[in-house]
Design an enzyme around this catalytic site. Structure first.
Site, mmCIF file in Angstrom:
data_model
loop_
_atom_site.group_PDB
_atom_site.id
_atom_site.type_symbol
_atom_site.label_atom_id
_atom_site.label_comp_id
_atom_site.label_asym_id
_atom_site.label_seq_id
_atom_site.Cartn_x
_atom_site.Cartn_y
_atom_site.Cartn_z
ATOM 1 N N LYS A 30 0.853 -1.203 0.000
ATOM 2 C CA LYS A 30 0.000 0.000 0.000
ATOM 3 C C LYS A 30 0.882 1.245 0.000
ATOM 4 O O LYS A 30 2.035 1.222 0.441
ATOM 5 C CB LYS A 30 -0.942 0.027 1.205
ATOM 6 C CG LYS A 30 -0.274 0.049 2.595
ATOM 7 C CD LYS A 30 0.140 1.417 3.108
ATOM 8 C CE LYS A 30 0.892 1.334 4.428
ATOM 9 N NZ LYS A 30 1.788 2.377 4.747
ATOM 10 N N VAL A 36 11.546 -4.289 2.316
ATOM 11 C CA VAL A 36 11.294 -4.474 3.756
ATOM 12 C C VAL A 36 11.558 -3.164 4.503
ATOM 13 O O VAL A 36 12.508 -2.446 4.198
ATOM 14 C CB VAL A 36 12.209 -5.600 4.298
ATOM 15 C CG1 VAL A 36 12.047 -5.755 5.805
ATOM 16 C CG2 VAL A 36 11.892 -6.907 3.590
ATOM 17 N N GLY A 37 10.688 -2.872 5.486
ATOM 18 C CA GLY A 37 10.869 -1.660 6.300
ATOM 19 C C GLY A 37 10.781 -0.413 5.454
ATOM 20 O O GLY A 37 11.535 0.537 5.613
ATOM 21 N N ALA A 38 9.809 -0.398 4.547
ATOM 22 C CA ALA A 38 9.762 0.640 3.522
ATOM 23 C C ALA A 38 8.631 1.640 3.720
ATOM 24 O O ALA A 38 8.573 2.660 3.045
ATOM 25 C CB ALA A 38 9.608 -0.020 2.154
ATOM 26 N N LEU A 63 5.563 0.471 3.211
ATOM 27 C CA LEU A 63 4.646 -0.047 2.192
ATOM 28 C C LEU A 63 3.813 -1.219 2.729
ATOM 29 O O LEU A 63 3.153 -1.918 1.968
ATOM 30 C CB LEU A 63 5.438 -0.489 0.951
ATOM 31 C CG LEU A 63 6.281 0.608 0.275
ATOM 32 C CD1 LEU A 63 7.163 0.009 -0.826
ATOM 33 C CD2 LEU A 63 5.395 1.700 -0.319
ATOM 34 N N GLY A 86 4.678 -4.134 4.024
ATOM 35 C CA GLY A 86 5.105 -5.469 3.574
ATOM 36 C C GLY A 86 4.749 -6.573 4.562
ATOM 37 O O GLY A 86 4.220 -7.619 4.169
ATOM 38 N N GLY A 87 5.038 -6.369 5.821
ATOM 39 C CA GLY A 87 4.739 -7.399 6.821
ATOM 40 C C GLY A 87 3.242 -7.536 7.054
ATOM 41 O O GLY A 87 2.707 -8.646 7.159
ATOM 42 N N ASP A 132 -2.020 -1.945 10.253
ATOM 43 C CA ASP A 132 -2.361 -1.915 8.825
ATOM 44 C C ASP A 132 -2.944 -3.238 8.317
ATOM 45 O O ASP A 132 -3.306 -3.345 7.148
ATOM 46 C CB ASP A 132 -1.104 -1.626 7.980
ATOM 47 C CG ASP A 132 -0.581 -0.214 8.195
ATOM 48 O OD1 ASP A 132 -1.348 0.643 8.677
ATOM 49 O OD2 ASP A 132 0.604 0.027 7.878
HETATM 50 P P1 ATP Z 1 4.281 -0.391 7.608
HETATM 51 O O1 ATP Z 1 4.129 0.349 6.313
HETATM 52 O O2 ATP Z 1 3.069 -1.257 7.942
HETATM 53 O O3 ATP Z 1 4.752 0.461 8.756
HETATM 54 P P2 ATP Z 1 6.804 -1.298 6.662
HETATM 55 O O4 ATP Z 1 6.592 -1.469 5.194
HETATM 56 O O5 ATP Z 1 7.451 -0.026 7.093
HETATM 57 O O6 ATP Z 1 5.419 -1.486 7.396
HETATM 58 P P3 ATP Z 1 7.733 -3.984 6.960
HETATM 59 O O7 ATP Z 1 8.231 -4.310 5.592
HETATM 60 O O8 ATP Z 1 6.460 -4.600 7.389
HETATM 61 O O9 ATP Z 1 7.698 -2.420 7.213
HETATM 62 O O10 ATP Z 1 8.931 -4.360 7.963
HETATM 63 C C1 ATP Z 1 9.054 -3.811 9.251
HETATM 64 C C2 ATP Z 1 9.797 -4.832 10.118
HETATM 65 O O11 ATP Z 1 8.953 -5.960 10.309
HETATM 66 C C3 ATP Z 1 11.074 -5.322 9.460
HETATM 67 O O12 ATP Z 1 12.160 -4.867 10.214
HETATM 68 C C4 ATP Z 1 10.962 -6.837 9.475
HETATM 69 O O13 ATP Z 1 12.062 -7.446 10.103
HETATM 70 C C5 ATP Z 1 9.703 -7.161 10.269
HETATM 71 N N1 ATP Z 1 8.843 -8.179 9.615
HETATM 72 C C6 ATP Z 1 8.183 -9.159 10.255
HETATM 73 N N2 ATP Z 1 7.497 -9.909 9.388
HETATM 74 C C7 ATP Z 1 7.707 -9.425 8.158
HETATM 75 C C8 ATP Z 1 7.268 -9.784 6.858
HETATM 76 N N3 ATP Z 1 6.467 -10.838 6.634
HETATM 77 N N4 ATP Z 1 7.673 -9.022 5.828
HETATM 78 C C9 ATP Z 1 8.458 -7.946 6.046
HETATM 79 N N5 ATP Z 1 8.923 -7.582 7.245
HETATM 80 C C10 ATP Z 1 8.564 -8.300 8.310
#
Ligand code: ATP
Length: 301
Positions: A11, A95-97, A99, A101-102, A136
């Site tokens: 997203k 990851v941690g973007a 977006l 992802g988790g 989210d």
């Molecule tokens: P949001 O936009 O919901 O704040 P994000 O995109 O910033 O999330 P994620 O990609 O979800 O961040 O990753 C944040 C942390 O979650 C990472 O440091 C990662 O180690 C951990 N994590 C746990 N499960 C997952 C997963 N299935 N995919 C990605 N990261 C994960």
């Protein structure tokens, strides 16, 4: 059925406003979230006991800290404690973007296990589990439907205005935004830290969600772009000026507007046409490894 594969889309936040801090420590949000055509692929396979995660990515945890693991544990404990599942995460979302992802992986695991095991949890029951996993996850879950044909699971693009911690969702009409460029810089930002450093008094521009929604309802891309504002930029750009530089470069290359997604660090831009977007994509590709040219996730009508 022994195996299920689901697309789990990322997203972007088209607007993000923080209304204040709540007594439970979370922030009260008002944000428009929109799914884009960048997705992980989650494969779930029947297993008699235990939850095992494997992935093509070495950037995510494979144990209990993975949100997909938490989701599997939660739904299986509700349905049949002790039952197991193999989860393969084809990770395409950075990851941690910012977006989700988790969160999107966790949502896909909830709907996928519901389908694989024929648990028959209702949508409100799944949404409740989703909200307990992360802010989210309920949004990400809402793009998945079962209703198309018996036994068929369909994932559609979803857009909503989310309030509360992000779990109170008001769905918005589906709109297709083409020519989106997303740039993810090398570093990560901690969501918790960005929120904790937010000083609402120091924010220069707040979103006007009323005007944004008018533009959204009309499908008016120019005004959608005009009203895209994220209050968290004030924190993230101070911590990492590169985010501001990426935004300025995208605008110089012809974007209608560029905005940080969530708490960052990804920046997305909407371009007026494919040619301009592709040119920017090519230029940024020289400097950034995680860069995408895409559109909204599949439209739901
Ligand atoms: P949001 O936009 O919901 O704040 P994000 O995109 O910033 O999330 P994620 O990609 O979800 O961040 O990753 C944040 C942390 O979650 C990472 O440091 C990662 O180690 C951990 N994590 C746990 N499960 C997952 C997963 N299935 N995919 C990605 N990261 C994960």
């Amino acid at each position: 059925m022994q195996i299920v594969t689901i697309e789990a889309p990322a997203k972007i936040n088209l607007t993000l406003d923080v209304k204040g801090k709540r007594s439970d420590g979370y922030h009260e949000l008002e944000t428009v979230m929109h799914q884009v055509d960048l997705f992980d692929r989650i494969t779930l396979e029947f297993r008699s006991s235990g939850i095992e995660i494997a992935s093509n990515s070495n950037s995510i945890p494979l144990g209990e800290e993975n949100l997909a693991y938490k989701a599997a544990l939660m739904i299986l404990q509700e349905y049949q404690p002790g039952a197991g599942v193999n989860i393969f995460i084809e990770k395409n979302i950075p990851v941690g973007a910012g977006l989700a992802g988790g969160s999107t992986d966790a949502a896909a695991v909830l709907v996928g296990i519901n389908h694989l095991y024929d648990c028959r949890f209702s949508r409100p029951q799944l949404l409740k589990m989703a909200a307990a996993i992360g802010s989210d996850v309920a949004f990400c879950l809402s793009g998945h439907y079962f209703e198309a044909r018996p036994g068929e699971l369909v994932s559609r693009g979803f857009t909503a205005i989310a309030r509360g911690r992000g779990e109170l969702l008001e769905s918005l009409p589906s709109r297709m935004i083409p020519n989106i460029v997303i740039v993810k810089p090398e570093f990560e930002l901690s969501t918790a830290q960005v929120y904790s450093e937010l000083d609402l008094e120091a924010v220069e521009q707040f979103p006007d969600n009323g005007s944004f929604l008018q533009a959204w309802n009309k499908g008016d891309i120019i005004n959608i772009s005009v009203y895209m504002v994220n209050v968290l930029e004030s924190v993230s750009i101070r911590k990492k000026p590169e985010i501001g530089i990426i935004k300025s470069r995208l605008i110089e290359m012809g974007a209608l507007r560029a905005l940080m997604s969530g708490s960052g660090p990804s920046v997305f831009a909407i371009f007026p046409d494919n040619e301009t977007a592709f040119r920017a994509y090519q230029v940024f590709k020289k400097d950034y490894h995680e860069i995408y040219l895409l559109s909204s996730y599949k439209r739901g009508d």
